[in-house]
Design an enzyme around this catalytic site. Structure first.
Site, PDB file in Angstrom:
ATOM      1  N   LYS A  76      28.084 -14.968  33.045  1.00 13.42           N
ATOM      2  CA  LYS A  76      27.209 -14.972  32.729  1.00 13.42           C
ATOM      3  C   LYS A  76      26.405 -16.565  32.644  1.00 13.42           C
ATOM      4  CE  LYS A  76      24.401 -13.097  30.351  1.00 13.42           C
ATOM      5  NZ  LYS A  76      25.812 -12.909  29.589  1.00 13.42           N
ATOM      6  N   THR A  78      28.359 -18.927  32.903  1.00 18.61           N
ATOM      7  CA  THR A  78      28.033 -20.124  33.959  1.00 18.61           C
ATOM      8  C   THR A  78      27.803 -20.099  35.077  1.00 18.61           C
ATOM      9  OG1 THR A  78      30.947 -19.500  33.025  1.00 18.61           O
ATOM     10  CG2 THR A  78      31.029 -20.163  35.905  1.00 18.61           C
ATOM     11  N   ARG A  99      21.824 -20.439  25.363  1.00 19.75           N
ATOM     12  CA  ARG A  99      21.618 -20.015  23.797  1.00 19.75           C
ATOM     13  C   ARG A  99      23.003 -21.676  23.130  1.00 19.75           C
ATOM     14  NH1 ARG A  99      23.357 -14.288  22.892  1.00 19.75           N
ATOM     15  NH2 ARG A  99      24.639 -14.673  25.213  1.00 19.75           N
ATOM     16  N   LYS A 110      36.098 -14.116  21.889  1.00 17.50           N
ATOM     17  CA  LYS A 110      35.011 -14.112  23.640  1.00 17.50           C
ATOM     18  C   LYS A 110      35.151 -15.394  23.918  1.00 17.50           C
ATOM     19  CE  LYS A 110      30.653 -12.930  24.585  1.00 17.50           C
ATOM     20  NZ  LYS A 110      30.046 -14.453  26.017  1.00 17.50           N
ATOM     21  N   ALA A 278      22.600 -10.947  21.375  1.00 19.11           N
ATOM     22  CA  ALA A 278      22.201  -9.435  22.041  1.00 19.11           C
ATOM     23  C   ALA A 278      22.393  -8.161  21.792  1.00 19.11           C
ATOM     24  CB  ALA A 278      22.345 -10.194  23.679  1.00 19.11           C
ATOM     25  N   PHE A 306      25.265  -9.918  26.722  1.00 15.52           N
ATOM     26  CA  PHE A 306      25.594  -9.286  27.449  1.00 15.52           C
ATOM     27  C   PHE A 306      25.303  -9.001  28.546  1.00 15.52           C
ATOM     28  CE2 PHE A 306      26.938  -9.650  23.111  1.00 15.52           C
ATOM     29  CZ  PHE A 306      28.234 -10.088  22.952  1.00 15.52           C
ATOM     30  N   PHE A 386      36.435 -14.246  41.334  1.00 20.32           N
ATOM     31  CA  PHE A 386      37.194 -14.594  40.460  1.00 20.32           C
ATOM     32  C   PHE A 386      37.999 -15.113  41.413  1.00 20.32           C
ATOM     33  CE2 PHE A 386      34.887 -13.967  36.709  1.00 20.32           C
ATOM     34  CZ  PHE A 386      35.315 -13.923  35.907  1.00 20.32           C
ATOM     35  N   TRP A 414      32.560 -21.098  39.456  1.00 17.59           N
ATOM     36  CA  TRP A 414      33.987 -21.836  39.002  1.00 17.59           C
ATOM     37  C   TRP A 414      34.496 -22.381  39.130  1.00 17.59           C
ATOM     38  CZ3 TRP A 414      38.594 -22.734  38.007  1.00 17.59           C
ATOM     39  CH2 TRP A 414      39.254 -22.719  36.788  1.00 17.59           C
TER      40      TRP A 414
END
Length: 561
Positions: A76, A78, A99, A110, A278, A306, A386, A414
């Site tokens: 997210k 990214t 953030r 994570k 979150a 999230f 991806f 990405w």
């Protein structure tokens, strides 16, 4: 096309050509006395900047959210970075507002929160580790308050604090399950008064939430004064203001309140400030940074943690109200692998094509779309590409969106950076211009605490009902007695499922949300409702990411994603 097949995020970041931070400040037309360098590539922006820009036109705020993620995250941040870069590529003045990462998940599983591939904010090593010291300042302020509480009790307890009802724990910016429950004050009379205590992770601290919702330093001080730290034996609340230490806490936080300025790989300005989780807090960067970015740019691309059931719900019900922010659009990030997981595919097989599972898992995306529709904000679905995604899988999701009359775009951020999100950028702008914005929160502040929780559980999660524990019912009665029932509710829930059971993937039905406990965050301006087994101090996994981290002989970071 850029070849990124063998490069890690950190390799890409370390090969980047950064502009000196004064050039980035110049892009934003900041005055020389409005920013302070923290080395060559980072800066703090003065809060006086907002006074100068008070009458400037607000830019459009684009919120990036997502479906329920897999344990590894779905990119997210990214997409947020890639979209901001893309907007600049097509001639718009865009700023990113993110953030700050917590060391806990960085060292855990994570990863960080600086984006990835060719859509990163840099210097990523600094951002993912100590950055400008904001989280350390919040940790220090939080623990200073804890020390002052115990000292007050030790020195005579003038406020008549019931040591069984001290609700202010200590914090650490690390996943450390061993500290969830501790005993303090052992060792005899001169060591203090023994009592039960515990640790939360720093990003769950109410001080973090306050820093992210305060409008200026005076508002920060007033909010700090409202923090409930304990109760008397008669269950009367005791606050920081009663203890008289709000000034000292504000002093520790005065520099942390200033937003941090950095840049992306494509030199797009980025404000990175505040970092509440979150799943156990409200999951959004600071109001000050978002408002400042909206005054400095035409478009602000920000994200909430999230899925839309957590971060977006809290952005739209809490942050937007507190900060007087009207979002212009929402981008819902979906990934093929997460949709397949929601369709029943185990984590070990997500890279194998499975169209049938995708058809099943798309129900999760549908629910998040319905949630955003409840708020009345225009939206776009972004398929974050991806390398393992197949043509058939991508086409299925695109086709489904088109059949639902949902705007959709594939983003290869990405691998291609901003170039991979130009279509997404144009689609978002077109959606903002074409769709009517009817944004409004889901509940009224005059609704009861129970009604607010039930509204979120039913409309956002799809629950059939809510069950309140005996403890929660008693707390609701106490909160109403204290006049706190007019505040919004911040739900603490696992991120992997729409329900409070992380194993129920996809779009579960006929489930009940269990509220086990409520916590007052009066300074932040909301009530926290803890659901299921959600923890406010996470633990590290069996193989933490820290095992792969190192530095070379020149002090250069290795293995940081």
């Amino acid at each position: 096309m850029i070849n990124v097949k063998v490069k890690s995020d950190i390799q890409i970041a370390q090969e980047a050509t950064l502009k000196p931070i004064d050039e980035i400040a110049g892009q934003l037309q900041l005055f020389a006395d409005e920013w302070e360098p923290y080395g060559r590539y980072k800066a703090k922006i003065s809060l006086d900047t907002m006074k100068r820009l008070e009458t400037a036109k607000d830019g459009r705020v684009i919120l990036v959210t997502a479906i329920n993620p897999t344990p590894a995250g779905e990119g997210k941040s990214t997409v947020t970075v890639g979209l901001g870069q893309a907007l600049n590529r097509i001639g718009k003045k865009a700023i990113i507002a993110l953030r700050e990462p917590s060391l806990g998940p960085t060292m855990g599983i994570k990863g960080g929160a600086a984006g990835g591939g060719y859509s990163q904010v840099i210097p990523m090593e600094d951002i993912n580790l100590h950055f400008t010291g904001d989280l350390h300042a919040i940790t220090s302020a939080h623990n200073a308050l804890a020390a002052l509480i115990d000292n007050h009790i030790h020195q005579g307890n003038e406020l008549q604090i019931d040591t069984r009802r001290v609700v202010w724990k200590r914090v650490l910016d690390m996943n450390d399950r061993a500290l969830r429950n501790v005993i303090v004050g052992l060792g005899g009379p001169i060591q203090g008064v023994p009592r039960e205590d515990g640790f939360d992770i720093t990003v769950a601290s109410e001080i973090m939430a306050i820093l992210c919702l305060a409008s200026d330093i005076q508002d920060l001080k007033m909010r700090l004064a409202k923090i409930v730290i304990a109760y008397t034996t008669n269950e009367e609340p005791i606050t920081v203001g009663d203890l008289g230490v709000q000034g000292a806490l504000t002093l520790l936080l005065k520099d942390a309140l200033k937003p941090n300025l950095v840049q992306t790989l494509e030199n797009t300005p980025a404000l990175i400030h505040g970092g509440p989780f979150a799943n156990i807090a409200h999951g959004c960067n600071s109001v000050i940074a978002t408002r400042m970015a909206s005054k400095l740019g035409e478009y602000v691309v920000t994200e909430a943690g999230f899925g839309a059931d957590l971060g977006a719900e809290k952005f739209l019900n809490i942050k937007a109200q507190a900060g007087n922010i009207k979002p212009s659009a929402v981008v819902i990030v979906a990934t093929i692998r997460a949709l397949k997981m929601h369709g029943g595919v185990p984590k070990t097989e997500l890279t194998t094509e499975n169209v049938e599972a995708l058809k099943t898992g798309i129900s999760n995306l549908k629910k998040h779309i319905e949630t955003i529709e409840c708020f009345g904000v225009p939206y776009v679905v972004a398929i974050n590409k991806f390398t393992s995604d197949t043509h058939a899988e991508i086409e299925l999701v695109k086709s489904w969106c088109e059949q639902q009359n949902v705007a959709v775009s594939v983003a290869d951020v990405w691998g291609l950076g901003g170039a991979g999100a130009e279509d997404l950028a144009r689609t978002v702008i077109k959606t903002i211009d074409a769709k009517t914005n009817h944004y409004s929160p889901l509940y009224s502040k005059t609704d009861s605490i129970e009604r607010k929780i039930e509204t979120i559980a039913k409309k956002v999660y799809g629950a059939s009902g809510v069950e309140f524990s005996i403890k929660a019912k008693k707390q609701i009665a106490l909160f109403k007695q204290n006049g706190w029932d007019q505040l919004p509710v911040c739900m603490a829930k696992n991120q992997y499922s729409l329900s409070d059971n992380p194993k129920l993937l996809g779009r579960p039905e006929n489930f009940v949300i269990t509220i086990r406990e409520l916590r007052p965050s009066i300074g932040a301006g909301f009530i926290v409702a803890l659901t299921g087994d959600v923890m406010t101090m996470p633990g590290l996994p069996k193989q933490p990411a820290a095992l792969k981290m190192d530095v070379d002989q020149d002090g250069k970071a290795i293995g940081l994603f």
